[in-house]
Write a protein that holds these residues in place. Structure first.
Motif, short mmCIF file in Angstrom:
data_model
loop_
_atom_site.label_atom_id
_atom_site.label_comp_id
_atom_site.label_asym_id
_atom_site.label_seq_id
_atom_site.Cartn_x
_atom_site.Cartn_y
_atom_site.Cartn_z
N SER A 314 3.02 103.22 109.26
CA SER A 314 2.87 104.53 108.63
C SER A 314 1.40 104.80 108.37
CB SER A 314 3.65 104.57 107.31
OG SER A 314 3.50 105.81 106.67
N LEU A 315 0.83 105.76 109.08
CA LEU A 315 -0.59 106.08 108.95
C LEU A 315 -0.70 107.56 108.61
CD1 LEU A 315 -1.86 104.35 112.24
CD2 LEU A 315 -1.36 103.28 110.03
N SER A 316 -1.28 107.87 107.45
CA SER A 316 -1.33 109.27 107.04
C SER A 316 -2.68 109.60 106.40
CB SER A 316 -0.19 109.60 106.07
OG SER A 316 -0.19 108.73 104.96
N MET A 317 -3.17 110.79 106.72
CA MET A 317 -4.42 111.31 106.19
C MET A 317 -4.11 112.68 105.60
SD MET A 317 -7.63 110.84 105.72
CE MET A 317 -7.40 109.22 106.45
N VAL A 318 -4.02 112.76 104.26
CA VAL A 318 -3.50 113.99 103.65
C VAL A 318 -4.36 114.54 102.52
CG1 VAL A 318 -1.11 113.44 104.27
CG2 VAL A 318 -2.02 112.63 102.08
N GLY A 345 -1.88 115.73 107.12
CA GLY A 345 -1.30 116.73 106.24
C GLY A 345 -2.37 117.34 105.34
N ASN A 346 -1.92 118.05 104.32
CA ASN A 346 -2.87 118.73 103.44
C ASN A 346 -2.36 118.74 102.00
OD1 ASN A 346 -5.23 120.15 102.83
ND2 ASN A 346 -4.26 122.14 103.15
N ARG A 347 -2.09 117.54 101.47
CA ARG A 347 -1.70 117.43 100.08
C ARG A 347 -2.86 117.79 99.16
NH1 ARG A 347 0.01 111.63 97.66
NH2 ARG A 347 -2.15 111.21 98.29
N ALA A 352 -10.26 120.55 94.67
CA ALA A 352 -9.96 121.76 93.91
C ALA A 352 -9.11 122.70 94.74
CB ALA A 352 -11.26 122.44 93.50
N THR A 353 -9.43 122.82 96.02
CA THR A 353 -8.64 123.59 96.97
C THR A 353 -8.33 122.69 98.15
OG1 THR A 353 -9.73 125.65 96.34
CG2 THR A 353 -8.55 125.62 98.45
N PRO A 354 -7.08 122.40 98.43
CA PRO A 354 -6.76 121.49 99.54
C PRO A 354 -7.29 121.99 100.87
CG PRO A 354 -4.84 121.81 98.13
CD PRO A 354 -5.87 122.80 97.68
#
Length: 477
Positions: A314-318, A345-347, A352-354
């Motif tokens: 599981s590799l994630s960049m969020v 992703g964009n968590r 301040a603003t994703p």
């Protein structure tokens, strides 16, 4: 062979830099046996003060070996100093106290931040520890003995989730902060109350020959969490964890924004079982990741765990950072629900603003997986594609039995990244979306039961090079 959809075909290429490692050497000096400092070894009386006195005396002499030779040493927080090796011999156990009052918080200002919502700060990343060091050099834990985290003393039973943590607990059990030349070798660790080993903003780390056995029903009992650290070698580890086995993170725990990157990491020769992820990058990804190798790894379902891994890889960049130059090779997976999950992703944690980060330069090679139930996925976002992803010599055999899908797959841009996040997928083997530069060579995607979906679905994939891809239903056993 069934067909799959590809919007644009082309050729993908990438370059990968090797990941370097540095090995911390054990300090060489005298020996301070804690028995000489009147450390009780009956497992009932606290030995914290005597062990710490042995450490401090040894450090005052320039360093050396602090020895736990035999018996059970009940302890709260002990702090390692420069040039100290904590040597726990076979027949000796360092046992965490069941009372949180026996632990010293590092840092103390984090104590008010401990939440009472079923987990502690950052789900295991709290201020209480059994073994701690901050700004230390040349430190080690070895000897062939045992460290027992006494985890169940800190959990509450829950009829749905087995155990939950509603009280402060010593987690991570072992934490080294801003330290260098670290060695953890030839030691057994069991029953951590939360995270087990956590190097944070540290460097030149060797973790080798460790056995970790944590309670599968325990909350957040990760085995090894490498956080904003570099020049790290993890090798020959045997792990059963109640959460993730080996995880790379950039949590921003110390407040720096962005936090230091995690880079030059090699994880090799690991046998592991988990009820969540086997090897993982993320989910905390406030800082960059680069130049990382995972190699020679076996991920399986240990019968002691109530379920198999939800995702093996599981590799994630969020959280807005960069992710590049990662190799995952020579992996055997058995009975993980999803063999492979790669996500941009964009968590936006810590922003301040994703704003999405970037993910590029990833190679998966020589991976065999059987017993999976949910297709692997490789997904970016509209306008923020993954770039340069290679799959070579891949053999995934899924359970199959699914029906054809017509429903759209949600983008789930800001959701927590985990393999089941999209729900059912339109592919039985692999779903790829929002990728530029996809290379697939000698990839076999099969199902045990007949499945109404294509094995491979590509959606918004550009610059793809597909060679020797096969799919079929296996005959009944």
């Amino acid at each position: 062979m069934r067909s799959w959809s590809v919007l644009v075909l082309g050729l993908a290429s990438m370059a990968l830099a090797p990941a370097g490692t540095a090995v911390a050497q054990p300090p060489v000096a005298g020996t301070c046996d804690v028995a000489r400092y009147a450390a009780p070894s009956d497992g009932r009386k606290l030995a914290t003060a005597a062990i710490q006195k042995a450490i401090d005396s040894c450090a005052a002499q320039g360093g050396g070996v602090v020895l736990l030779a035999r018996g059970t040493f009940l302890s709260g927080t002990i702090v390692l100093r420069d040039n100290i090796t904590l040597r726990i011999l076979p027949g000796a156990t360092l046992l965490a106290s069941p009372r949180i009052e026996d632990f010293t918080p590092f840092p103390a200002e984090d104590v008010p931040a401990i939440m009472v919502d079923g987990s502690t700060q950052n789900k295991g990343n709290g201020p209480y520890h059994l073994i701690h060091a901050d700004g230390a050099r040349n430190i080690a834990i070895d000897g062939g003995g045992t460290i027992d985290g006494n985890g169940e003393a800190y959990w509450d039973k829950d009829p749905v989730r087995f155990f939950v943590s509603r009280r402060p607990r010593p987690t991570p059990l072992i934490e080294f902060v801003a330290s260098e030349h670290i060695r953890i070798e030839n030691i057994t660790i069991r029953d951590a109350a939360g995270w087990t080993i956590h190097p944070l903003e540290s460097s030149d780390i060797r973790i080798a020959g460790v056995t970790i056995r944590n309670e599968g029903r325990g909350p957040n009992t990760d085995a090894i969490n490498i956080d904003s650290s570099h020049n790290v070698l993890v090798s020959d580890a045997n792990i059963v964890a109640g959460d993730d086995c080996v995880v790379l993170k950039t949590t921003g725990r110390r407040g720096q924004r962005p936090p230091p990157p995690t880079y030059n990491v090699k994880v090799s020769g690991v046998v592991c079982s988990s009820d969540d992820q086997g090897i993982k990058i993320g989910t905390e990804s406030l800082g960059d990741f680069r130049d990382i190798i995972f190699d020679n790894i076996l991920i399986y379902h240990n019968p002691s765990l109530y379920r198999g891994p939800t995702a093996a890889i599981s590799l994630s960049m969020v959280d807005g950072a960069r992710f590049e130059n990662v190799i995952v090779s020579n992996v055997v997976i058995r009975d993980a629900a999803t063999p492979l999950f790669l996500r941009l992703g964009n968590r936006g944690r810590g922003q301040a603003t994703p704003v999405p980060g970037s993910l590029r330069g990833v190679i998966f090679s020589n991976i065999i997986a059987t017993g999976g139930s949910l297709a692997s996925s490789i997904t970016g976002l509209p306008g923020h594609k993954l770039r340069g992803v290679t799959l070579r010599d891949i053999d995934f055999t899924m359970k199959g039995g699914g029906e054809a899908m017509t429903a759209a797959v949600p983008e789930a841009e800001g959701d927590y990244p985990h393999a089941p996040m999209f729900g059912p997928l339109p592919a039985s083997g692999l779903y790829v979306r929002h990728v530029d530069g996809l290379m697939m060579q000698n990839v076999r995607l099969r199902t045990e039961a007949r499945d109404g979906r294509p094995a491979l679905v590509l959606d918004d994939v550009t610059g793809a090079d597909l060679d020797a891809i096969s799919e079929r239903n296996l005959p009944p056993r």
